[in-house]
Design a protein around this motif. Structure first.
Motif, PDB file in Angstrom:
ATOM      1  N   GLU A 125     -23.665  60.338  15.843  1.00  0.00           N
ATOM      2  CA  GLU A 125     -24.292  59.065  15.425  1.00  0.00           C
ATOM      3  C   GLU A 125     -25.618  58.880  16.171  1.00  0.00           C
ATOM      4  O   GLU A 125     -26.585  58.345  15.617  1.00  0.00           O
ATOM      5  N   GLN A 126     -25.666  59.353  17.447  1.00  0.00           N
ATOM      6  CA  GLN A 126     -26.927  59.251  18.203  1.00  0.00           C
ATOM      7  C   GLN A 126     -27.992  60.155  17.574  1.00  0.00           C
ATOM      8  O   GLN A 126     -29.160  59.788  17.451  1.00  0.00           O
ATOM      9  N   ILE A 127     -27.561  61.353  17.142  1.00  0.00           N
ATOM     10  CA  ILE A 127     -28.513  62.271  16.483  1.00  0.00           C
ATOM     11  C   ILE A 127     -28.967  61.646  15.159  1.00  0.00           C
ATOM     12  O   ILE A 127     -30.139  61.707  14.791  1.00  0.00           O
ATOM     13  N   ARG A 128     -28.019  61.009  14.434  1.00  0.00           N
ATOM     14  CA  ARG A 128     -28.359  60.339  13.162  1.00  0.00           C
ATOM     15  C   ARG A 128     -29.488  59.323  13.375  1.00  0.00           C
ATOM     16  O   ARG A 128     -30.427  59.249  12.593  1.00  0.00           O
ATOM     17  N   GLU A 129     -29.355  58.556  14.452  1.00  0.00           N
ATOM     18  CA  GLU A 129     -30.353  57.518  14.739  1.00  0.00           C
ATOM     19  C   GLU A 129     -31.742  58.144  14.906  1.00  0.00           C
ATOM     20  O   GLU A 129     -32.734  57.616  14.402  1.00  0.00           O
ATOM     21  N   VAL A 130     -31.797  59.299  15.579  1.00  0.00           N
ATOM     22  CA  VAL A 130     -33.092  59.983  15.775  1.00  0.00           C
ATOM     23  C   VAL A 130     -33.624  60.493  14.430  1.00  0.00           C
ATOM     24  O   VAL A 130     -34.791  60.282  14.089  1.00  0.00           O
ATOM     25  N   ILE A 131     -32.759  61.134  13.656  1.00  0.00           N
ATOM     26  CA  ILE A 131     -33.239  61.742  12.393  1.00  0.00           C
ATOM     27  C   ILE A 131     -33.714  60.681  11.403  1.00  0.00           C
ATOM     28  O   ILE A 131     -34.737  60.852  10.745  1.00  0.00           O
ATOM     29  N   LEU A 132     -32.937  59.605  11.281  1.00  0.00           N
ATOM     30  CA  LEU A 132     -33.214  58.651  10.192  1.00  0.00           C
ATOM     31  C   LEU A 132     -34.148  57.500  10.597  1.00  0.00           C
ATOM     32  O   LEU A 132     -34.539  56.698   9.738  1.00  0.00           O
ATOM     33  N   ASN A 133     -34.519  57.469  11.883  1.00  0.00           N
ATOM     34  CA  ASN A 133     -35.412  56.407  12.369  1.00  0.00           C
ATOM     35  C   ASN A 133     -36.764  56.462  11.640  1.00  0.00           C
ATOM     36  O   ASN A 133     -37.461  57.482  11.681  1.00  0.00           O
ATOM     37  N   LYS A 134     -37.105  55.337  10.989  1.00  0.00           N
ATOM     38  CA  LYS A 134     -38.328  55.294  10.167  1.00  0.00           C
ATOM     39  C   LYS A 134     -39.600  55.547  10.977  1.00  0.00           C
ATOM     40  O   LYS A 134     -40.631  55.888  10.432  1.00  0.00           O
ATOM     41  N   ILE A 141     -32.135  56.072 -10.838  1.00  0.00           N
ATOM     42  CA  ILE A 141     -30.999  55.133 -10.946  1.00  0.00           C
ATOM     43  C   ILE A 141     -30.423  54.893  -9.542  1.00  0.00           C
ATOM     44  O   ILE A 141     -30.156  53.763  -9.136  1.00  0.00           O
ATOM     45  N   GLY A 142     -30.259  55.976  -8.776  1.00  0.00           N
ATOM     46  CA  GLY A 142     -29.711  55.864  -7.420  1.00  0.00           C
ATOM     47  C   GLY A 142     -30.601  55.009  -6.526  1.00  0.00           C
ATOM     48  O   GLY A 142     -30.112  54.152  -5.781  1.00  0.00           O
ATOM     49  N   LEU A 143     -31.915  55.221  -6.614  1.00  0.00           N
ATOM     50  CA  LEU A 143     -32.846  54.458  -5.760  1.00  0.00           C
ATOM     51  C   LEU A 143     -32.843  52.975  -6.145  1.00  0.00           C
ATOM     52  O   LEU A 143     -32.926  52.103  -5.287  1.00  0.00           O
ATOM     53  N   GLU A 144     -32.705  52.698  -7.456  1.00  0.00           N
ATOM     54  CA  GLU A 144     -32.594  51.298  -7.905  1.00  0.00           C
ATOM     55  C   GLU A 144     -31.335  50.653  -7.327  1.00  0.00           C
ATOM     56  O   GLU A 144     -31.352  49.516  -6.871  1.00  0.00           O
ATOM     57  N   ARG A 145     -30.226  51.435  -7.340  1.00  0.00           N
ATOM     58  CA  ARG A 145     -28.960  50.898  -6.824  1.00  0.00           C
ATOM     59  C   ARG A 145     -29.083  50.545  -5.341  1.00  0.00           C
ATOM     60  O   ARG A 145     -28.615  49.494  -4.910  1.00  0.00           O
ATOM     61  N   ILE A 146     -29.713  51.440  -4.554  1.00  0.00           N
ATOM     62  CA  ILE A 146     -29.766  51.125  -3.113  1.00  0.00           C
ATOM     63  C   ILE A 146     -30.746  49.981  -2.820  1.00  0.00           C
ATOM     64  O   ILE A 146     -30.552  49.226  -1.896  1.00  0.00           O
ATOM     65  N   LYS A 147     -31.767  49.860  -3.674  1.00  0.00           N
ATOM     66  CA  LYS A 147     -32.715  48.749  -3.504  1.00  0.00           C
ATOM     67  C   LYS A 147     -31.996  47.407  -3.724  1.00  0.00           C
ATOM     68  O   LYS A 147     -32.245  46.423  -3.042  1.00  0.00           O
ATOM     69  N   ARG A 165     -27.609  47.557   2.759  1.00  0.00           N
ATOM     70  CA  ARG A 165     -27.973  48.916   3.171  1.00  0.00           C
ATOM     71  C   ARG A 165     -29.362  48.949   3.790  1.00  0.00           C
ATOM     72  O   ARG A 165     -30.327  48.501   3.189  1.00  0.00           O
ATOM     73  N   GLU A 166     -29.405  49.517   5.013  1.00  0.00           N
ATOM     74  CA  GLU A 166     -30.690  49.629   5.709  1.00  0.00           C
ATOM     75  C   GLU A 166     -31.470  50.809   5.134  1.00  0.00           C
ATOM     76  O   GLU A 166     -30.897  51.882   4.923  1.00  0.00           O
ATOM     77  N   VAL A 167     -32.763  50.613   4.889  1.00  0.00           N
ATOM     78  CA  VAL A 167     -33.591  51.709   4.358  1.00  0.00           C
ATOM     79  C   VAL A 167     -33.908  52.666   5.511  1.00  0.00           C
ATOM     80  O   VAL A 167     -34.294  52.239   6.599  1.00  0.00           O
ATOM     81  N   ASN A 168     -33.727  53.998   5.284  1.00  0.00           N
ATOM     82  CA  ASN A 168     -33.978  54.962   6.356  1.00  0.00           C
ATOM     83  C   ASN A 168     -35.168  55.873   6.023  1.00  0.00           C
ATOM     84  O   ASN A 168     -35.757  55.780   4.949  1.00  0.00           O
ATOM     85  N   ARG A 169     -35.503  56.777   6.955  1.00  0.00           N
ATOM     86  CA  ARG A 169     -36.699  57.624   6.810  1.00  0.00           C
ATOM     87  C   ARG A 169     -36.637  58.509   5.564  1.00  0.00           C
ATOM     88  O   ARG A 169     -37.644  58.742   4.906  1.00  0.00           O
ATOM     89  N   LEU A 170     -35.432  58.987   5.230  1.00  0.00           N
ATOM     90  CA  LEU A 170     -35.308  59.859   4.056  1.00  0.00           C
ATOM     91  C   LEU A 170     -35.438  59.068   2.749  1.00  0.00           C
ATOM     92  O   LEU A 170     -35.999  59.561   1.774  1.00  0.00           O
ATOM     93  N   ASP A 171     -34.946  57.808   2.760  1.00  0.00           N
ATOM     94  CA  ASP A 171     -35.073  56.973   1.551  1.00  0.00           C
ATOM     95  C   ASP A 171     -36.544  56.802   1.175  1.00  0.00           C
ATOM     96  O   ASP A 171     -36.884  56.622   0.006  1.00  0.00           O
ATOM     97  N   LEU A 172     -37.423  56.806   2.202  1.00  0.00           N
ATOM     98  CA  LEU A 172     -38.839  56.507   1.974  1.00  0.00           C
ATOM     99  C   LEU A 172     -39.639  57.692   1.439  1.00  0.00           C
ATOM    100  O   LEU A 172     -40.834  57.582   1.209  1.00  0.00           O
TER     101      LEU A 172
END
Ligand SMILES: Nc1ncnc2c1ncn2[C@@H]1O[C@H](COP(=O)(O)OP(=O)(O)OP(=O)(O)O)[C@@H](O)[C@H]1O
Ligand SMILES: Cc1cn([C@H]2C[C@H](O)[C@@H](COP(=O)(O)O)O2)c(=O)[nH]c1=O
Length: 213
Positions: free
Chosen positions: A48-57, A142-148, A153-160
């Motif tokens: 989870e700590q690694i996740r925070e680093v990877i997905l941090n915007k 469709i997927g991006l509309e759903r998450i919007k 759901r918090e938007v992450n670096r990959l979503d952007l």
């Protein structure tokens, strides 16, 4: 591998993986099964700590190879600390994303190469591969509309990433599905939730019947 069942779910953002896996885990538990519902990257403290680093915007400078190695490191720790011990105890492990996400996002969409990313992941996972993988396939728009629309759901670096990137993700998944067609089953994730769940439940029931034969 122990006597459990290792099931992974894959697909682009907003495909419904978390929603369906939560319902599936509840149904399996109600039917008396020992179930572990977990996710990647994450599932345990170190990952989870690694996740925070990877997905941090804010980490816009992250190099694609660094990203691939961080996902593989998170995967290794989660596997040895949580997934394998549960499989050895006979659990059904339901994991939201696994190696195919790396093959697709880093290998194909980022352009590092599917084979190259497979190689670094083989070092991380040794021979622990899923028994079955469900690929939730849908148009990324469709997927991006759903998450919007999902305010929780918090938007992450990959979503952007650009729409082109997310389209390559879908394309990459379809290629990886063909490459590992004996393991990966495609599910139409554009259908209403009840229908997606029905399709998933039918697949899981069949696998469990085969396992107990
Ligand atoms: N088949 C569906 N039809 C309509 N809406 C859906 C469907 N599946 C999921 N949703 C909704 O879309 C949103 C995203 O679903 P969910 O979080 O399960 O997707 P996900 O694949 O886990 O996404 P991510 O991996 O990007 O976090 C949620 O608000 C969920 O209720
Ligand atoms: C395991 C893994 C994940 N990713 C990407 C895919 C998603 O954009 C995020 C995870 O977010 P989610 O809301 O938990 O789905 O990370 C990746 O690029 N490579 C991987 O190996």
């Amino acid at each position: 591998m122990g006597k459990g069942l290792f099931i992974t779910v894959e697909g682009p953002e907003g495909a419904g993986k978390t929603t369906i896996l939560t319902k599936l885990a509840n149904t399996l538990k109600e039917n008396g099964h020992h179930v572990l519902l977990t996710r990647e990257p994450g599932g345990i403290a170190i990952s989870e700590q690694i996740r925070e680093v990877i997905l941090n915007k804010e980490n816009i400078m992250m190099d694609a190879k660094t990203e691939a190695l961080l996902y593989a490191a998170a995967r290794r720790q989660h596997l040895v600390e949580k997934v394998i011990p549960h499989l050895e105890k006979g659990a059904i492990v339901l994991c939201d994303r696994f190696i195919d996400s790396s093959l697709v996002y880093q290998g194909y969409a980022r352009g590092l190469g599917i084979e190259e990313v497979l190689t670094i992941n083989q070092f991380a996972i040794e021979n622990t591969m899923p028994d079955v993988t469900l690929l939730f396939d849908l148009d990324p728009e469709i997927g991006l509309e759903r998450i919007k629309a999902n305010e929780e759901r918090e938007v992450n670096r990959l979503d952007l990433e650009t729409l082109e990137f997310h389209q390559r993700v879908r394309e990459g998944y379809l290629l990886v599905q063909k490459r590992f067609s004996e393991r990966i089953i495609k599910v139409n994730a554009e259908l209403p939730l009840v229908e997606v769940y029905e399709e998933v439940w039918n697949v899981i029931k069949k696998i469990m019947e085969q396992q107990s034969e």
